[in-house]
Design a protein around this motif. Structure first.
Motif, PDB file in Angstrom:
ATOM      1  N   MET A 125      -1.672  43.543 -19.970  1.00 41.08           N
ATOM      2  CA  MET A 125      -1.318  42.934 -21.252  1.00 41.08           C
ATOM      3  C   MET A 125      -2.159  41.681 -21.512  1.00 41.08           C
ATOM      4  O   MET A 125      -2.577  41.423 -22.632  1.00 41.08           O
ATOM      5  N   LYS A 126      -2.410  40.892 -20.443  1.00 39.76           N
ATOM      6  CA  LYS A 126      -3.208  39.679 -20.584  1.00 39.76           C
ATOM      7  C   LYS A 126      -4.614  40.009 -21.074  1.00 39.76           C
ATOM      8  O   LYS A 126      -5.158  39.329 -21.959  1.00 39.76           O
ATOM      9  N   TYR A 127      -5.216  41.069 -20.510  1.00 43.73           N
ATOM     10  CA  TYR A 127      -6.565  41.443 -20.889  1.00 43.73           C
ATOM     11  C   TYR A 127      -6.606  42.009 -22.307  1.00 43.73           C
ATOM     12  O   TYR A 127      -7.576  41.808 -23.040  1.00 43.73           O
ATOM     13  N   ARG A 187      -6.603  39.108 -24.669  1.00 42.32           N
ATOM     14  CA  ARG A 187      -7.923  38.474 -24.702  1.00 42.32           C
ATOM     15  C   ARG A 187      -8.909  39.295 -25.525  1.00 42.32           C
ATOM     16  O   ARG A 187      -9.725  38.751 -26.265  1.00 42.32           O
ATOM     17  N   LEU A 188      -8.815  40.619 -25.378  1.00 43.21           N
ATOM     18  CA  LEU A 188      -9.692  41.498 -26.151  1.00 43.21           C
ATOM     19  C   LEU A 188      -9.406  41.369 -27.636  1.00 43.21           C
ATOM     20  O   LEU A 188     -10.332  41.262 -28.453  1.00 43.21           O
ATOM     21  N   LEU A 189      -8.135  41.364 -28.004  1.00 44.09           N
ATOM     22  CA  LEU A 189      -7.763  41.236 -29.418  1.00 44.09           C
ATOM     23  C   LEU A 189      -8.196  39.885 -29.977  1.00 44.09           C
ATOM     24  O   LEU A 189      -8.645  39.801 -31.120  1.00 44.09           O
ATOM     25  N   LEU A 190      -8.070  38.840 -29.164  1.00 43.29           N
ATOM     26  CA  LEU A 190      -8.510  37.519 -29.611  1.00 43.29           C
ATOM     27  C   LEU A 190     -10.019  37.498 -29.817  1.00 43.29           C
ATOM     28  O   LEU A 190     -10.521  36.922 -30.792  1.00 43.29           O
ATOM     29  N   LEU A 191     -10.747  38.142 -28.898  1.00 48.77           N
ATOM     30  CA  LEU A 191     -12.197  38.204 -29.024  1.00 48.77           C
ATOM     31  C   LEU A 191     -12.610  38.943 -30.291  1.00 48.77           C
ATOM     32  O   LEU A 191     -13.501  38.495 -31.025  1.00 48.77           O
ATOM     33  N   ILE A 192     -11.956  40.068 -30.565  1.00 45.84           N
ATOM     34  CA  ILE A 192     -12.254  40.837 -31.779  1.00 45.84           C
ATOM     35  C   ILE A 192     -11.973  39.997 -33.017  1.00 45.84           C
ATOM     36  O   ILE A 192     -12.752  39.982 -33.977  1.00 45.84           O
ATOM     37  N   PHE A 193     -10.876  39.261 -32.994  1.00 47.57           N
ATOM     38  CA  PHE A 193     -10.510  38.433 -34.148  1.00 47.57           C
ATOM     39  C   PHE A 193     -11.561  37.351 -34.382  1.00 47.57           C
ATOM     40  O   PHE A 193     -12.024  37.147 -35.509  1.00 47.57           O
ATOM     41  N   VAL A 194     -11.958  36.654 -33.319  1.00 45.65           N
ATOM     42  CA  VAL A 194     -12.889  35.538 -33.461  1.00 45.65           C
ATOM     43  C   VAL A 194     -14.285  36.014 -33.844  1.00 45.65           C
ATOM     44  O   VAL A 194     -14.930  35.446 -34.728  1.00 45.65           O
ATOM     45  N   VAL A 195     -14.756  37.080 -33.182  1.00 50.07           N
ATOM     46  CA  VAL A 195     -16.140  37.523 -33.377  1.00 50.07           C
ATOM     47  C   VAL A 195     -16.316  38.337 -34.649  1.00 50.07           C
ATOM     48  O   VAL A 195     -17.316  38.183 -35.363  1.00 50.07           O
ATOM     49  N   TYR A 196     -15.347  39.199 -34.975  1.00 51.08           N
ATOM     50  CA  TYR A 196     -15.512  40.118 -36.095  1.00 51.08           C
ATOM     51  C   TYR A 196     -14.661  39.782 -37.317  1.00 51.08           C
ATOM     52  O   TYR A 196     -15.162  39.764 -38.444  1.00 51.08           O
TER      53      TYR A 196
END
Length: 245
Positions: free
Chosen positions: A1-3, A6-15
């Motif tokens: 769940m932690k990963y 982090r993946l969803l946060l990365l997608i939000f910030v980058v894309y």
């Protein structure tokens, strides 16, 4: 769940964050409400074709219209044979005959948006490239009526990107907001450019990556592109474009 978080946060910030920012800026622009009100005339970027006998090739891209203009652009190809008195423009469009020839001035605004020059070649280099470009245009597999899907492709950018991959001597890739450029024909999962210098891996243009001398390093998500440009140092920002360093 932690990963996953982090993946969803990365997608939000980058894309998603750049996409929302681009949409906000687009909403504040004064732009035509419909295509019939838009400026489709020449932006007067190109010299008069009679002003020089040398051959020339140009790749243009401009923001498109409507809501999709916030995140997407339209690309086209312009050529001029040695000694020719006119340019030839090639576009892939979603109405009528999909690949249009000279349906707009070669350097025209697109939905009132000014074109940006992506790549060019002149003189002896252009003379050698034009037959290859025309061959790639003739071989494009979605050139018949019905061969157009606005997302994820094949669309106008799929067409130009296909030509660029097959004529790598042009030394260019379309900008990050050219949605549809990463859709590979026939559902192919991967492609290596004709000169072997760029690799493209994609799932129907929705998810994938590109890496190589021209592409740099790119990650593709839902048609949006983020990455690093090494040949001309800069970053590729989804929906916004390339920002040089």
């Amino acid at each position: 769940m932690k990963y996953l978080k982090r993946l969803l946060l990365l997608i939000f910030v980058v894309y998603l964050l750049p996409t929302f920012a681009a949409a906000g800026l687009w909403a504040m622009k004064d732009r035509p409400g419909r295509w019939s009100e838009a400026n489709w005339g020449s932006a007067h970027i190109l010299p008069e074709p009679q002003s020089s006998d040398e051959a020339a090739v140009y790749i243009f891209s401009a923001a498109t219209g409507g809501l999709k203009g916030a995140v997407a652009s339209h690309a086209w190809i312009v050529t001029k044979e040695k000694g020719a008195s006119s340019y030839v423009r090639y576009d892939k469009v979603g109405w009528g005959s999909p690949i249009r020839r000279n349906h707009r001035p070669p350097d025209a605004y697109w939905y009132s948006n000014p074109p940006q020059l992506v790549a060019q070649a002149k003189g002896a280099e252009a003379e050698l490239l034009i037959p290859k470009i025309e061959g790639a245009i003739a071989a494009y597999p979605y050139s018949e009526p019905g061969g157009y899907t606005i997302w994820p492709g094949p669309n106008s950018n799929t067409f130009v990107a296909y030509v660029l991959r097959n004529v790598p001597e042009l030394g260019a890739v379309l900008p990050p907001h050219a949605v549809g450029r990463d859709y590979l024909p026939d559902g192919d999962f991967w492609h290596v450019d004709a000169d072997g210098r760029d690799l493209h891996v994609t799932l129907r243009g929705i998810l994938g990556f590109s890496a190589g001398m021209r592409s740099g390093l790119e990650l593709h998500f839902l048609g949006l592109v983020a990455g690093l440009d090494f040949a001309n140092p800069g970053i590729k920002v989804p929906a916004i474009g390339r920002i040089g360093i």
